[in-house]
Design a protein around this motif. Sequence first.
Motif, PDB file in Angstrom:
ATOM      1  N   LYS A 285      50.865 -48.398  88.164  1.00  0.00           N
ATOM      2  CA  LYS A 285      50.100 -48.626  86.896  1.00  0.00           C
ATOM      3  C   LYS A 285      49.525 -47.354  86.135  1.00  0.00           C
ATOM      4  O   LYS A 285      48.399 -47.352  85.695  1.00  0.00           O
ATOM      5  CB  LYS A 285      49.044 -49.701  87.128  1.00  0.00           C
ATOM      6  N   GLY A 286      50.320 -46.326  86.331  1.00  0.00           N
ATOM      7  CA  GLY A 286      49.928 -45.292  85.783  1.00  0.00           C
ATOM      8  C   GLY A 286      50.073 -45.078  84.065  1.00  0.00           C
ATOM      9  O   GLY A 286      50.644 -45.851  83.560  1.00  0.00           O
ATOM     10  N   THR A 287      49.258 -44.105  83.466  1.00  0.00           N
ATOM     11  CA  THR A 287      49.196 -43.979  81.994  1.00  0.00           C
ATOM     12  C   THR A 287      49.961 -42.597  81.815  1.00  0.00           C
ATOM     13  O   THR A 287      50.331 -41.667  82.384  1.00  0.00           O
ATOM     14  CB  THR A 287      47.973 -43.931  81.427  1.00  0.00           C
ATOM     15  N   LEU A 288      50.620 -42.691  80.433  1.00  0.00           N
ATOM     16  CA  LEU A 288      51.217 -41.207  80.034  1.00  0.00           C
ATOM     17  C   LEU A 288      50.419 -40.236  79.925  1.00  0.00           C
ATOM     18  O   LEU A 288      50.723 -38.947  80.098  1.00  0.00           O
ATOM     19  CB  LEU A 288      51.756 -41.652  78.465  1.00  0.00           C
ATOM     20  N   ASP A 289      49.079 -40.334  79.642  1.00  0.00           N
ATOM     21  CA  ASP A 289      48.351 -39.389  79.701  1.00  0.00           C
ATOM     22  C   ASP A 289      48.072 -38.671  81.050  1.00  0.00           C
ATOM     23  O   ASP A 289      47.760 -37.256  81.050  1.00  0.00           O
ATOM     24  CB  ASP A 289      46.667 -39.960  79.206  1.00  0.00           C
ATOM     25  N   GLU A 290      47.988 -39.549  82.184  1.00  0.00           N
ATOM     26  CA  GLU A 290      48.359 -38.689  83.546  1.00  0.00           C
ATOM     27  C   GLU A 290      49.337 -37.942  83.640  1.00  0.00           C
ATOM     28  O   GLU A 290      49.400 -36.801  84.335  1.00  0.00           O
ATOM     29  CB  GLU A 290      48.199 -39.713  84.674  1.00  0.00           C
ATOM     30  N   LEU A 291      50.585 -38.361  83.462  1.00  0.00           N
ATOM     31  CA  LEU A 291      51.817 -37.613  83.422  1.00  0.00           C
ATOM     32  C   LEU A 291      51.679 -36.377  82.438  1.00  0.00           C
ATOM     33  O   LEU A 291      51.930 -35.263  82.692  1.00  0.00           O
ATOM     34  CB  LEU A 291      52.886 -38.293  82.824  1.00  0.00           C
ATOM     35  N   LYS A 292      50.985 -36.492  81.364  1.00  0.00           N
ATOM     36  CA  LYS A 292      50.793 -35.347  80.442  1.00  0.00           C
ATOM     37  C   LYS A 292      50.074 -34.335  80.945  1.00  0.00           C
ATOM     38  O   LYS A 292      50.327 -33.055  80.744  1.00  0.00           O
ATOM     39  CB  LYS A 292      50.253 -36.067  79.044  1.00  0.00           C
TER      40      LYS A 292
ATOM     41  N   SER B 208      61.491 -40.510  74.700  1.00  0.00           N
ATOM     42  CA  SER B 208      61.475 -42.066  74.975  1.00  0.00           C
ATOM     43  C   SER B 208      60.847 -42.518  75.700  1.00  0.00           C
ATOM     44  O   SER B 208      60.578 -43.857  75.464  1.00  0.00           O
ATOM     45  CB  SER B 208      63.014 -42.154  75.482  1.00  0.00           C
ATOM     46  N   LEU B 209      59.900 -41.903  76.625  1.00  0.00           N
ATOM     47  CA  LEU B 209      58.871 -42.659  77.225  1.00  0.00           C
ATOM     48  C   LEU B 209      57.658 -42.963  76.495  1.00  0.00           C
ATOM     49  O   LEU B 209      56.746 -43.825  76.863  1.00  0.00           O
ATOM     50  CB  LEU B 209      58.556 -41.899  78.421  1.00  0.00           C
ATOM     51  N   GLY B 210      57.617 -42.304  75.274  1.00  0.00           N
ATOM     52  CA  GLY B 210      56.422 -42.536  74.664  1.00  0.00           C
ATOM     53  C   GLY B 210      55.450 -41.300  74.144  1.00  0.00           C
ATOM     54  O   GLY B 210      54.500 -41.155  73.482  1.00  0.00           O
TER      55      GLY B 210
ATOM     56  N   PHE C 111      55.801 -45.106  88.941  1.00  0.00           N
ATOM     57  CA  PHE C 111      54.596 -44.786  88.360  1.00  0.00           C
ATOM     58  C   PHE C 111      54.129 -45.717  87.537  1.00  0.00           C
ATOM     59  O   PHE C 111      52.755 -46.108  87.538  1.00  0.00           O
ATOM     60  CB  PHE C 111      54.722 -43.455  87.472  1.00  0.00           C
ATOM     61  N   SER C 112      54.959 -46.217  86.445  1.00  0.00           N
ATOM     62  CA  SER C 112      54.288 -47.406  85.483  1.00  0.00           C
ATOM     63  C   SER C 112      54.391 -48.530  86.367  1.00  0.00           C
ATOM     64  O   SER C 112      53.236 -49.371  85.866  1.00  0.00           O
ATOM     65  CB  SER C 112      55.480 -47.197  84.325  1.00  0.00           C
ATOM     66  N   GLN C 113      55.351 -49.049  87.166  1.00  0.00           N
ATOM     67  CA  GLN C 113      55.324 -50.306  87.596  1.00  0.00           C
ATOM     68  C   GLN C 113      54.277 -50.663  88.737  1.00  0.00           C
ATOM     69  O   GLN C 113      53.583 -51.606  88.729  1.00  0.00           O
ATOM     70  CB  GLN C 113      56.554 -51.048  87.811  1.00  0.00           C
ATOM     71  N   GLN C 114      54.309 -49.863  89.839  1.00  0.00           N
ATOM     72  CA  GLN C 114      53.543 -49.748  91.004  1.00  0.00           C
ATOM     73  C   GLN C 114      52.233 -49.290  90.925  1.00  0.00           C
ATOM     74  O   GLN C 114      51.046 -49.672  91.410  1.00  0.00           O
ATOM     75  CB  GLN C 114      54.387 -49.299  92.136  1.00  0.00           C
TER      76      GLN C 114
ATOM     77  N   PRO D 265      63.786 -43.301  88.501  1.00  0.00           N
ATOM     78  CA  PRO D 265      62.932 -43.930  89.505  1.00  0.00           C
ATOM     79  C   PRO D 265      61.487 -43.467  89.651  1.00  0.00           C
ATOM     80  O   PRO D 265      60.827 -44.488  90.225  1.00  0.00           O
ATOM     81  CB  PRO D 265      63.959 -43.440  90.615  1.00  0.00           C
ATOM     82  N   LYS D 266      61.259 -42.304  89.386  1.00  0.00           N
ATOM     83  CA  LYS D 266      59.862 -41.966  89.499  1.00  0.00           C
ATOM     84  C   LYS D 266      58.989 -42.498  88.530  1.00  0.00           C
ATOM     85  O   LYS D 266      57.879 -43.047  88.782  1.00  0.00           O
ATOM     86  CB  LYS D 266      59.756 -40.195  89.765  1.00  0.00           C
TER      87      LYS D 266
END
Length: 313
Positions: free
Chosen positions: A252-259, A213-215, A247-250, A242-243
Amino acid sequence: MSSTVTTSSFHSSLCFSIKKSPLPSSSSSCSDHQQISLLSTTKPKSILQNNPLYQPTHKNISLQFKEKILCLEILGVDSGKALSQNPNLHNAPLRAIDSIITFLQSKGLYQKDFARIFGMCPAILTSDIKTELNPVFNFLTFDLRVPEHNLRKVINKCPRLLVCSVKDQLKPTLFYLQRLGFRDLHHLAYQDPILLVSSVENTLIPKLHYLASLGFSTNEAVQMTLRCPGLFTFSIKNNFIPKFDYFSQQMKGTLDELKEFPQYFAFSLDKRIKPRHIQLVENQVSMPLSLMLKTTDEEFNQLITKERNKLSI
């Protein structure tokens, strides 16, 4: 029945099951029989005397029931909690509990293990050895290929294994995990046995759906869990949401970083993620998630100093 006969009978049943764990010998150490003899006289005056079952309003409680409480307390188990969580213990004969203890010892467990194991899963004390406990050990031996001398290690890692149905829980979950790509049986047995006692429908699948659901694609979500199996154990409400929001709002991270670094979700938001991110912002420095979170405080500060020096050149 005289108190002497009662004590002797009780000693014989306990001595049959409670064997001493392998520990360095000491001339000052009491024998098992001496320890039990001591406990049989001191426990009722301390722990058991204060137990609600021993109050004047409960004078009719049977001697056998009192002995059962004493047996649990000697093992280091909170008898009140155990009886509350497993009502079947009320009617379980002491000899049945004795058989459970003897069986577990035959599988390599020590007396010192029982306080934690029974404390976490008091249902084990009323399990059926033939239809419930033995199948679990067969599953560990033949399906997970755990050698006999390591059974204790696996059970201590996840006592809940002993209260799971092999047919309805352990084997179906193992099959599902293997379909996802979890091929390392050694790792499943010794590092992540909690995955085996997790519900496929209520725990594992919902975590994959949330990541999707996050993408992330389904395959990306699966690969993330293979790299960080702990993702299956984290709460969506208290951990993921919350994490990810931070990550996304403060950040400004990307999904690739989490991947690339799904272990991000394993770090404390308030004690690790936020303080480190704030420090990076204040110093106008950026770095990969893995360096930001995995390094020690000293290493992290050195990296910040190094990056700041680069910027000043």
